[in-house]
Structure formats: C-alpha cells, structure tokens
Write an enzyme that holds these catalytic residues in place. Sequence first.
Site, PDB file in Angstrom:
ATOM      1  N   ALA A   1      45.278  85.434  29.385  1.00 59.23           N
ATOM      2  CA  ALA A   1      45.003  86.866  29.513  1.00 59.23           C
ATOM      3  C   ALA A   1      45.387  87.654  28.265  1.00 59.23           C
ATOM      4  O   ALA A   1      45.483  88.872  28.299  1.00 59.23           O
ATOM      5  CB  ALA A   1      45.758  87.420  30.720  1.00 59.23           C
TER       6      ALA A   1
ATOM      7  N   ASN B   1      52.902  84.382  31.482  1.00 56.63           N
ATOM      8  CA  ASN B   1      52.452  83.220  30.728  1.00 56.63           C
ATOM      9  C   ASN B   1      51.954  83.661  29.360  1.00 56.63           C
ATOM     10  O   ASN B   1      51.952  82.888  28.406  1.00 56.63           O
ATOM     11  CB  ASN B   1      51.354  82.481  31.499  1.00 56.63           C
TER      12      ASN B   1
ATOM     13  N   HIS C   1      48.478  94.382  28.019  1.00 55.40           N
ATOM     14  CA  HIS C   1      49.372  93.687  27.095  1.00 55.40           C
ATOM     15  C   HIS C   1      49.123  94.207  25.682  1.00 55.40           C
ATOM     16  O   HIS C   1      47.972  94.244  25.222  1.00 55.40           O
ATOM     17  CB  HIS C   1      49.132  92.174  27.119  1.00 55.40           C
TER      18      HIS C   1
END
Length: 271
Positions: free
Chosen positions: A124, A192, A222
């Site tokens: 991601a 992750n 993010h």
Amino acid sequence: MAQGTLTVGIAGLGAIGLPLARALDAGVEGLRLVAVAARDRAKAERALAGFRDPPAVVGLAGLAERAEVVVEAAPAAVFEEVARAAIARGRILVPASAGALLPRLHLVEEARRSGARILVPTGALLGLDAVRAAAEGRVESVTLETRKPPRGLAGAPYLERHGIDVMAVTAPTRVFAGNAFEAAQGFPANVNVAAALALAGIGPERTQVEIWADPSLTRNTHTIRVEAEAARLTMTIENVPSEENPRTGRITPLSILACLRGLASTLRVGT
C-alpha cells in the site's frame, strides 16, 4: 501447463488473498494458481467454487510442495510456518506481512542457503524504487507518517497495551511515534508499509514512524519523507480501505499481482 509458466500458491483467502486468487484465475500470462491454504477449508472451497480452474486447497506447509511461488497473505501468527516451508524448498516467497519479517531477518540467511528468494511487494506504499535508489548513496533520514480512520487501527497490540481507545478519538491524534521495528511489533496488521520502507531504505532502527488516528479521514494515508545526498523526497498516497478489512488497502492485492506479473514478464519496468 505451458512451458515457462510459474505455479503460484496463496496462503490466506481474505482481503488480499481472495482478490489475488480471482485475478490469477481470470488469467495472467506466465502464471497459474495451483494451490491455496486457508484456516477454514470449507469456506475456502466455497469461495473457489466459481473458478475456471480451481486450485487445490492444502495445508500451509503444502503450498511449497506444489507451487514455485508462495504468496503469504495470512494472519501474521502463521507467517513463520508459511515462510519456513517455502524457504526450505528453495521457493520464491512473496510476503504480504512484511512487518512479520522484520523480527525474523534470520530467514534471509536461511533463504540464501537454500536458494530461495524473498520478494517484498510494495503493497500500500509508493516510491520504493526512489527510496532504494537514494539508499545506494548517503541518506540522512527516512520518516513515514501513517494516518488512518480509527477503525483501521482498532485492536492493535500497542493500543491495547497502553489503554488507548482510538474509537473515542474526535480529532486527529498521534497514537504512536518510534522506529519501524517498534511500529511493526505494535501494529502488525497496520503498518506492513513501515517494514517495506525500512527494508528498501536504511533499516528498521533508523526509519522513523508516526501513526495517527484521524476520524476525518475515509482513506488510509501514508506520507514518506526522505532526506538524502541524491534527492529530497516527499510522497503521499491515499488508499481506499478494503471493504472486507479496513486495515488493508484495496491496492495491496493489486501490488502483489503486479509483483507476480513482473516475475513472468519479458519487459519489467522499475528498479
């Protein structure tokens, strides 16, 4: 099976594994799904009922017996069982649970001895090619700021340990600050991305992570910031959460599919 076709096995048929299995069954040149493993075998068989070429449903260790490429998309608790079996047989391991790899980097040495390969997909995140390139030179700092809707963080061990109720948060609140190794331990189902960033760049001890619970958000966001001799990088990605699991972005299975496609492709773009 066509000559040169890579066989694939998937551990886990949840928000990552099932969309990936469907995509492979629909047809990807050079790849064939031959086996899956899931906690609930009967549920897995029902999920595979409409497949054109249903794979075998096997135990976790059985994936490595049947497939050249083993994709780990299972709960982090079974990561080591899946990884060790694949590595022992010299397979290509593609772990979705990159955070579970950080405290088990001895597996890299085991893979070196057996001839196995471990390919951590981008997942991601974004910009790992640029981070890897920058890390060939001198890097001053790498930071990751993760912001998620509270339900995407609920239940994380770090929050439970510190008595933090993210569902009660009414304004953007920083719930964690530390390095990538600590983040992966405290939020194994959430970051992750931090592990992938650390492995691509300057390591888990030097990679700094902030995690925010933000009730105003609908997407997992993010932001990477890198200060390096070769470049200054600032990159942000906003991922649509999976309906099955809000901790996982919809882009994650697509990232793994792109990784697998690269294994079988004549032309590969990116570092």
